[in-house]
Scaffold this motif. Structure first.
Motif, PDB file in Angstrom:
ATOM      1  N   THR A   1       0.823  -1.215   0.000  1.00 24.16           N
ATOM      2  CA  THR A   1       0.000   0.000   0.000  1.00 24.16           C
ATOM      3  C   THR A   1       0.855   1.263   0.000  1.00 24.16           C
ATOM      4  O   THR A   1       0.337   2.371   0.062  1.00 24.16           O
ATOM      5  CB  THR A   1      -0.924   0.036   1.243  1.00 24.16           C
ATOM      6  OG1 THR A   1      -0.127  -0.260   2.396  1.00 24.16           O
ATOM      7  CG2 THR A   1      -2.043  -0.950   1.120  1.00 24.16           C
ATOM      8  N   ARG A   2       2.164   1.057  -0.051  1.00 23.26           N
ATOM      9  CA  ARG A   2       3.020   2.232  -0.063  1.00 23.26           C
ATOM     10  C   ARG A   2       3.171   2.775  -1.482  1.00 23.26           C
ATOM     11  O   ARG A   2       3.346   2.012  -2.429  1.00 23.26           O
ATOM     12  CB  ARG A   2       4.405   1.896   0.532  1.00 23.26           C
ATOM     13  CG  ARG A   2       4.394   1.958   2.063  1.00 23.26           C
ATOM     14  CD  ARG A   2       5.707   1.473   2.614  1.00 23.26           C
ATOM     15  NE  ARG A   2       5.912   0.056   2.280  1.00 23.26           N
ATOM     16  CZ  ARG A   2       7.032  -0.609   2.577  1.00 23.26           C
ATOM     17  NH1 ARG A   2       8.028   0.007   3.147  1.00 23.26           N
ATOM     18  NH2 ARG A   2       7.141  -1.868   2.271  1.00 23.26           N
ATOM     19  N   GLU A   3       3.119   4.124  -1.600  1.00 17.34           N
ATOM     20  CA  GLU A   3       3.173   4.766  -2.916  1.00 17.34           C
ATOM     21  C   GLU A   3       4.553   4.614  -3.551  1.00 17.34           C
ATOM     22  O   GLU A   3       4.681   4.424  -4.756  1.00 17.34           O
ATOM     23  CB  GLU A   3       2.857   6.272  -2.773  1.00 17.34           C
ATOM     24  CG  GLU A   3       1.463   6.550  -2.233  1.00 17.34           C
ATOM     25  CD  GLU A   3       0.379   6.212  -3.242  1.00 17.34           C
ATOM     26  OE1 GLU A   3       0.610   6.415  -4.446  1.00 17.34           O
ATOM     27  OE2 GLU A   3      -0.698   5.721  -2.821  1.00 17.34           O
ATOM     28  N   ASN A   4       5.579   4.678  -2.684  1.00 19.65           N
ATOM     29  CA  ASN A   4       6.939   4.763  -3.227  1.00 19.65           C
ATOM     30  C   ASN A   4       7.543   3.414  -3.612  1.00 19.65           C
ATOM     31  O   ASN A   4       8.651   3.346  -4.103  1.00 19.65           O
ATOM     32  CB  ASN A   4       7.869   5.481  -2.233  1.00 19.65           C
ATOM     33  CG  ASN A   4       7.852   4.791  -0.874  1.00 19.65           C
ATOM     34  OD1 ASN A   4       6.938   4.019  -0.590  1.00 19.65           O
ATOM     35  ND2 ASN A   4       8.855   5.064  -0.059  1.00 19.65           N
TER      36      ASN A   4
END
Lengths: 356, 256
Positions: free
Chosen positions: A53-56
């Protein structure tokens, strides 16, 4: 294995009626538990258990979590492979956790490096002669410890006829005492670089998976494997059929002891230290993995695949509880419930089959 | 006499002070089927246990296939060619049919000590051959024994004797726990063995079965052989009177 078999003597056989392999149920349980954590996470935490779920980070799955799940079960999983063979043969091994402790202490004593940051090793056990030895020496010493401990277990059970529970309980207490006595309770630390690579990164997983494949093949395709099931299923019949039951028992406990010792080498290498309390309760975790994986405590039934799946369920549950930010106390309580639940399910399945 | 497969001379077994078997003189010819009858505790099972190496006799000789033997274990008896179907089956419940047939004498692809690789295909084929030889009906070879009926289990135990070159088959009450149809199936297997010329010792309480299947009846009473009767020269009533002690064979007078 032939998928279907034509009936003998004119009878036909309906392959659809074949009982579902127990491993499938374990796999189903693994999927259900994982989905449950995923759903609870989405609903209550707004976070995903499985997915990234992390954008990066560019990845679909949360690999960090998945890696941790398998990494944290792989060392106990190595022990569970041996425990599985013991249980299938109709025995039990309570000594593996203590064998881990004693083996870690002894093996690490032969794996130490002479100089730590330019100073002499503060935790040195032996003199200079035991410093910076080739990595094979601590590994072989470690495996030797497991071999001796396992052989003693097997010989006690086979030749003095004391119950496996008692023999391995004795070994459990003895080996734990030995791991404390070895360095008066002090940790043994600072291994050579070579030794430190054994348990580095994902190495425990590689070792666990390779051994799981090896023992899966051994249990399914060799005389030893067949005799595990035969002895666990009906010891008297095995004896009368000419199987050397005593030799088999010695061998099965020796293999279990050596797998526990290998786990100790991997663990002490991974932690870069050995402590007298290492491996406490590992024997019960290993038994729990086997039981959750459908290995019958009555002997004769189960498989390596089942234990691997049982280990994964174990890992998912621990990781899932951390994910839900629940206390470690709850983890242990739920672990206890799951072990009992798995055995109850096994009994229930057996009774159902007995009636049908 | 070359057509004698098994002979016992003065076979005796004492358990402490209990004389379970006294001076049993017994002869079995090649291709002959003999029933052993007698009340519970008459010494039938004790007699069989001496023949199969489960126990060792106190006194006496066992001459099997022309040579004197003292079997130290059931395995030795089996290696000599005596295959036994024990009352308590001696099967491993969690194994399939071929594994049970070849329990303790597996076939290997290549030998590597305990880690010898099993030749599953050869064992499966030999199993099918053995089942066909004995006309045993099993729906699925790969099924574990646990999932089979009592009759099917008994058939597997009997087929085991046919999978190897046995010179003598001993069955200890093979149909005691079976239903009517299953009993018929086991009896058919015994007839198949008769046609194949395999000698057999059958322990049974079932008079009808004995008269259907065997050539000769030997009666035990209180640890002794009290009668040796050809089937044509006797009947059920007669055998019962020997079992209960109302009669004793002339050659055994004074024995019991």
């Amino acid at each position: 294995m032939a998928p279907t078999s034509p009936g003998i003597g004119g009878l036909t056989y309906d392959p659809a009626k074949k009982a579902r392999p127990p491993e499938l149920n374990v796999l189903l349980a693994l999927v259900l538990i994982t989905v449950a954590f995923e759903l609870i996470g989405r609903v209550f935490l707004g976070d995903s258990f499985l997915f990234n779920t992390r954008e990066n980070v560019d990845s679909i799955f949360n690999w960090q979590r998945l890696n941790i799940i398998i990494l944290q079960v792989s060392i106990v999983g190595i022990i569970a492979l041996g425990v599985t063979q013991v249980i299938i043969s109709g025995g039990i091994d309570l000594s593996s956790g203590s064998i881990v402790g004693a083996t870690a202490m002894i093996a690490m004593s032969f794996a130490q490096t002479a100089l730590v940051n330019g100073n002499p090793n503060p935790k040195a056990i032996f003199g200079d002669w035991a410093m910076d030895l080739p990595v094979m020496i601590p590994v072989l010493v470690g495996l030797g410890c497991g071999l001796v401990a396992g052989f003693v277990n097997g010989a006690l059970i086979a030749y003095t006829r004391i119950p496996p529970f008692i023999a391995t309980l004795g070994m459990m207490v003895f080996a734990r005492g030995m791991s404390r006595w070895w360095s008066n309770g002090n940790p043994v630390s600072f291994p050579t670089e070579g030794y430190a690579t054994i348990g580095k990164g994902m190495m425990p997983v590689v070792i666990f998976v390779s051994l799981a494949i090896l023992f899966h093949l051994i249990l399914n395709h060799t005389k030893y494997g067949k005799h595990c099931y035969a002895v666990g299923s009906n010891e008297q019949a095995s004896r009368m059929s000419g199987i050397k039951v005593n030799n088999h028992k010695v061998l099965v406990y020796t293999i279990a002891g050596m797998l526990a010792a290998l786990a100790a080498v991997v663990l002490s290498s991974k932690n870069l230290t050995a402590q007298a309390g290492m491996g406490v309760m590992y024997e019960l975790d290993a038994i729990a993995m086997a039981v959750i994986g459908g290995i019958s405590l009555q002997g004769g039934r189960g498989s390596i695949l089942g234990t691997v799946l049982g280990a994964l369920i174990f890992g998912v549950i621990i990781s899932g509880f951390t994910f839900l930010r629940l206390d470690a106390y709850y983890q242990e309580m739920v672990k206890g419930l799951i072990i009992v639940g798995a055995v109850v399910l096994d009994q229930w399945r057996q009774q159902k089959r007995g009636r049908g | 006499m070359t057509d004698i497969i098994l002979e016992t001379r003065g076979l005796t077994k004492h358990y402490g002070g209990v004389h379970a078997l006294s001076d049993a003189n017994f002869v079995l010819h090649k291709g002959e089927h003999v029933a052993i009858m007698g009340d519970n505790g008459a010494g039938k099972s004790t007699f069989v246990r001496q023949l199969t190496g489960v126990e060792q006799p106190t006194r006496g000789k066992i001459i099997f296939d022309g040579a004197e033997h003292l079997f130290a274990s059931p395995i030795e008896a089996r290696e000599a060619g005596i295959e036994t179907v024990f009352q308590n089956l001696a099967l491993a419940d969690d194994l399939d049919v071929p594994s049970n047939l070849f329990l303790g004498r597996e076939k290997f692809l290549f030998k590597l000590g305990p880690f010898s690789i099993l030749d599953k295909k050869a064992m499966r084929e030999a199993t099918i051959a053995a089942l066909e030889k004995t006309a045993v009906k099993i729906p699925n070879l790969m099924n574990t024994i646990r999932n089979m009926s009592g009759g099917q289990r008994q058939c597997v135990a009997i087929a085991r004797t046919a999978a190897f070159k046995s010179k003598l088959v001993i069955m200890d009450e093979p149909t005691a726990a079976l239903g009517v149809q299953e009993t018929a199936q086991v009896e058919n297997i015994i007839r198949t063995l008769k046609e194949a010329g395999e000698p057999l010792i059958l322990i049974s309480h079932n008079m009808r079965q004995v008269f259907d299947l065997v050539d000769r009846v030997v009666v035990f009473r209180r640890g002794r052989i009290v009668a040796n009767l050809r089937k044509e020269e006797t009947n059920g009533q007669d055998v019962v009177s020997y079992i209960t002690g109302a009669k004793t064979g002339s050659e055994y007078e004074g024995a019991a």
